[in-house]
Motif scaffolding. Structure first.
Motif, PDB file in Angstrom:
ATOM      1  N   VAL A   9       0.847  -1.189   0.000  1.00  0.00           N
ATOM      2  CA  VAL A   9       0.000   0.000   0.000  1.00  0.00           C
ATOM      3  C   VAL A   9       0.887   1.244   0.000  1.00  0.00           C
ATOM      4  CG1 VAL A   9      -1.798   1.266   1.248  1.00  0.00           C
ATOM      5  CG2 VAL A   9      -1.759  -1.249   1.323  1.00  0.00           C
ATOM      6  N   VAL A  10       0.625   2.156  -0.929  1.00  0.00           N
ATOM      7  CA  VAL A  10       1.351   3.418  -1.026  1.00  0.00           C
ATOM      8  C   VAL A  10       0.325   4.547  -0.982  1.00  0.00           C
ATOM      9  CG1 VAL A  10       2.880   4.838  -2.458  1.00  0.00           C
ATOM     10  CG2 VAL A  10       3.141   2.336  -2.449  1.00  0.00           C
ATOM     11  N   SER A  42      -2.792  -8.360  -8.507  1.00  0.00           N
ATOM     12  CA  SER A  42      -3.771  -7.310  -8.792  1.00  0.00           C
ATOM     13  C   SER A  42      -3.149  -5.967  -8.476  1.00  0.00           C
ATOM     14  CB  SER A  42      -5.052  -7.506  -7.983  1.00  0.00           C
ATOM     15  OG  SER A  42      -4.800  -7.332  -6.597  1.00  0.00           O
ATOM     16  N   LEU A  43      -3.777  -4.931  -9.016  1.00  0.00           N
ATOM     17  CA  LEU A  43      -3.264  -3.582  -8.836  1.00  0.00           C
ATOM     18  C   LEU A  43      -4.431  -2.606  -8.909  1.00  0.00           C
ATOM     19  CD1 LEU A  43      -0.094  -2.115 -10.324  1.00  0.00           C
ATOM     20  CD2 LEU A  43      -2.226  -0.903 -10.681  1.00  0.00           C
ATOM     21  N   GLY A  61      -3.508   6.908  -3.984  1.00  0.00           N
ATOM     22  CA  GLY A  61      -3.049   5.641  -3.437  1.00  0.00           C
ATOM     23  C   GLY A  61      -2.773   4.608  -4.506  1.00  0.00           C
ATOM     24  N   LEU A  62      -1.941   3.649  -4.130  1.00  0.00           N
ATOM     25  CA  LEU A  62      -1.591   2.509  -4.976  1.00  0.00           C
ATOM     26  C   LEU A  62      -1.623   1.276  -4.079  1.00  0.00           C
ATOM     27  CD1 LEU A  62      -0.302   1.131  -7.507  1.00  0.00           C
ATOM     28  CD2 LEU A  62       1.919   1.831  -6.571  1.00  0.00           C
ATOM     29  N   VAL A  63      -2.325   0.241  -4.525  1.00  0.00           N
ATOM     30  CA  VAL A  63      -2.370  -1.026  -3.796  1.00  0.00           C
ATOM     31  C   VAL A  63      -2.006  -2.132  -4.782  1.00  0.00           C
ATOM     32  CG1 VAL A  63      -3.791  -2.636  -2.470  1.00  0.00           C
ATOM     33  CG2 VAL A  63      -4.163  -0.172  -2.246  1.00  0.00           C
ATOM     34  N   VAL A  64      -0.926  -2.848  -4.481  1.00  0.00           N
ATOM     35  CA  VAL A  64      -0.467  -3.941  -5.332  1.00  0.00           C
ATOM     36  C   VAL A  64      -0.475  -5.212  -4.503  1.00  0.00           C
ATOM     37  CG1 VAL A  64       1.366  -4.800  -6.842  1.00  0.00           C
ATOM     38  CG2 VAL A  64       1.075  -2.333  -6.530  1.00  0.00           C
ATOM     39  N   GLU A  65      -1.133  -6.236  -5.011  1.00  0.00           N
ATOM     40  CA  GLU A  65      -1.146  -7.552  -4.367  1.00  0.00           C
ATOM     41  C   GLU A  65      -0.111  -8.424  -5.078  1.00  0.00           C
ATOM     42  OE1 GLU A  65      -2.618 -10.253  -1.498  1.00  0.00           O
ATOM     43  OE2 GLU A  65      -3.211  -8.187  -1.814  1.00  0.00           O
ATOM     44  N   PHE A  66       0.871  -8.893  -4.314  1.00  0.00           N
ATOM     45  CA  PHE A  66       1.927  -9.752  -4.838  1.00  0.00           C
ATOM     46  C   PHE A  66       1.691 -11.200  -4.404  1.00  0.00           C
ATOM     47  CE2 PHE A  66       4.000  -5.600  -4.607  1.00  0.00           C
ATOM     48  CZ  PHE A  66       4.559  -5.513  -5.866  1.00  0.00           C
ATOM     49  N   ILE A  88       6.917   9.397  -7.852  1.00  0.00           N
ATOM     50  CA  ILE A  88       6.313   9.528  -6.525  1.00  0.00           C
ATOM     51  C   ILE A  88       7.284  10.227  -5.578  1.00  0.00           C
ATOM     52  CG2 ILE A  88       5.511   8.257  -4.489  1.00  0.00           C
ATOM     53  CD1 ILE A  88       4.305   6.188  -6.439  1.00  0.00           C
ATOM     54  N   GLY A  89       8.536   9.813  -5.574  1.00  0.00           N
ATOM     55  CA  GLY A  89       9.518  10.415  -4.681  1.00  0.00           C
ATOM     56  C   GLY A  89       9.716  11.901  -4.923  1.00  0.00           C
ATOM     57  N   ALA A  90       9.729  12.298  -6.183  1.00  0.00           N
ATOM     58  CA  ALA A  90       9.929  13.710  -6.513  1.00  0.00           C
ATOM     59  C   ALA A  90       8.698  14.556  -6.214  1.00  0.00           C
ATOM     60  CB  ALA A  90      10.304  13.853  -7.993  1.00  0.00           C
ATOM     61  N   GLY A  91       7.517  13.956  -6.318  1.00  0.00           N
ATOM     62  CA  GLY A  91       6.291  14.734  -6.178  1.00  0.00           C
ATOM     63  C   GLY A  91       5.619  14.668  -4.823  1.00  0.00           C
ATOM     64  N   ALA A  92       6.068  13.772  -3.969  1.00  0.00           N
ATOM     65  CA  ALA A  92       5.385  13.567  -2.690  1.00  0.00           C
ATOM     66  C   ALA A  92       5.801  14.590  -1.642  1.00  0.00           C
ATOM     67  CB  ALA A  92       5.666  12.166  -2.163  1.00  0.00           C
ATOM     68  N   GLU A  93       4.826  15.222  -1.070  1.00  0.00           N
ATOM     69  CA  GLU A  93       5.038  16.036   0.127  1.00  0.00           C
ATOM     70  C   GLU A  93       5.162  15.102   1.326  1.00  0.00           C
ATOM     71  OE1 GLU A  93       5.673  19.319   2.330  1.00  0.00           O
ATOM     72  OE2 GLU A  93       5.260  19.437   0.186  1.00  0.00           O
ATOM     73  N   ARG A  94       4.267  14.101   1.367  1.00  0.00           N
ATOM     74  CA  ARG A  94       4.296  13.054   2.381  1.00  0.00           C
ATOM     75  C   ARG A  94       4.004  11.732   1.682  1.00  0.00           C
ATOM     76  NH1 ARG A  94       0.410  13.313   6.940  1.00  0.00           N
ATOM     77  NH2 ARG A  94      -1.066  13.846   5.313  1.00  0.00           N
ATOM     78  N   LEU A  95       4.563  10.671   2.245  1.00  0.00           N
ATOM     79  CA  LEU A  95       4.455   9.349   1.622  1.00  0.00           C
ATOM     80  C   LEU A  95       4.390   8.291   2.715  1.00  0.00           C
ATOM     81  CD1 LEU A  95       4.776   7.547  -0.987  1.00  0.00           C
ATOM     82  CD2 LEU A  95       7.233   7.687  -0.575  1.00  0.00           C
ATOM     83  N   VAL A  96       3.498   7.332   2.525  1.00  0.00           N
ATOM     84  CA  VAL A  96       3.414   6.167   3.403  1.00  0.00           C
ATOM     85  C   VAL A  96       3.496   4.932   2.529  1.00  0.00           C
ATOM     86  CG1 VAL A  96       1.933   4.809   4.955  1.00  0.00           C
ATOM     87  CG2 VAL A  96       1.968   7.293   5.138  1.00  0.00           C
ATOM     88  N   VAL A  97       4.366   3.990   2.909  1.00  0.00           N
ATOM     89  CA  VAL A  97       4.406   2.678   2.277  1.00  0.00           C
ATOM     90  C   VAL A  97       4.190   1.669   3.392  1.00  0.00           C
ATOM     91  CG1 VAL A  97       5.788   1.017   0.974  1.00  0.00           C
ATOM     92  CG2 VAL A  97       6.004   3.463   0.496  1.00  0.00           C
ATOM     93  N   PHE A  98       3.186   0.810   3.215  1.00  0.00           N
ATOM     94  CA  PHE A  98       2.774  -0.130   4.260  1.00  0.00           C
ATOM     95  C   PHE A  98       2.480  -1.464   3.596  1.00  0.00           C
ATOM     96  CE2 PHE A  98       0.057  -1.949   7.487  1.00  0.00           C
ATOM     97  CZ  PHE A  98       0.458  -1.366   8.671  1.00  0.00           C
ATOM     98  N   ASP A  99       3.187  -2.503   4.006  1.00  0.00           N
ATOM     99  CA  ASP A  99       2.989  -3.826   3.436  1.00  0.00           C
ATOM    100  C   ASP A  99       2.320  -4.743   4.455  1.00  0.00           C
ATOM    101  OD1 ASP A  99       4.296  -2.844   1.245  1.00  0.00           O
ATOM    102  OD2 ASP A  99       6.035  -4.151   1.402  1.00  0.00           O
ATOM    103  N   LEU A 100       1.305  -5.445   3.989  1.00  0.00           N
ATOM    104  CA  LEU A 100       0.586  -6.419   4.811  1.00  0.00           C
ATOM    105  C   LEU A 100       0.896  -7.816   4.286  1.00  0.00           C
ATOM    106  CD1 LEU A 100      -2.820  -4.591   4.739  1.00  0.00           C
ATOM    107  CD2 LEU A 100      -1.327  -4.759   6.726  1.00  0.00           C
ATOM    108  N   GLY A 101       1.150  -8.744   5.184  1.00  0.00           N
ATOM    109  CA  GLY A 101       1.461 -10.097   4.770  1.00  0.00           C
ATOM    110  C   GLY A 101       0.500 -11.109   5.305  1.00  0.00           C
TER     111      GLY A 101
END
Length: 101
Positions: A9-10, A42-43, A61-66, A88-101
């Motif tokens: 999740v981004v 899925s994406l 947001g971006l959600v990718v299922e691996f 994303i890195g250049a344009g983000a004021e704030r960013l969260v990356v969260f992976d669920l397993g």
């Protein structure tokens, strides 16, 4: 034996100066990822459509299922992921990356 699937999740709050064309380019690149990166099940991507309005400033947001952690780990350095991460890195004021397993 592979482990459980991983949900990546981004969440992004864009800098004020980010142009809509940059987000459109990002979305085109993201949409191409499943055909380029092995192990994507899925994406989904785009702005929030929540009626609760609890996004806390995150706009996109971006959600990718691996398939598993190995597929996620292969995605991170993958050449198709690099321009996505760069935009994303250049344009983000704030960013969260969260992976669920």
């Amino acid at each position: 034996m592979p482990g459980p699937s991983i949900t990546h999740v981004v969440l992004v709050e864009w800098k004020r100066e980010v142009e809509p064309a940059s987000v459109q380019t990002l979305e085109r690149l993201v949409d191409e990822l499943p055909g380029q990166v092995p192990g994507i099940l899925s994406l989904r991507r785009g702005p929030s459509v929540s009626p609760e309005h609890l996004e806390a400033g995150y706009e996109w947001g971006l959600v990718v299922e691996f398939e598993d952690a190995g597929a996620r780990d292969g995605y991170l350095p993958h050449p198709a992921h690099q321009p996505v991460a760069s935009i994303i890195g250049a344009g983000a004021e704030r960013l969260v990356v969260f992976d669920l397993g």
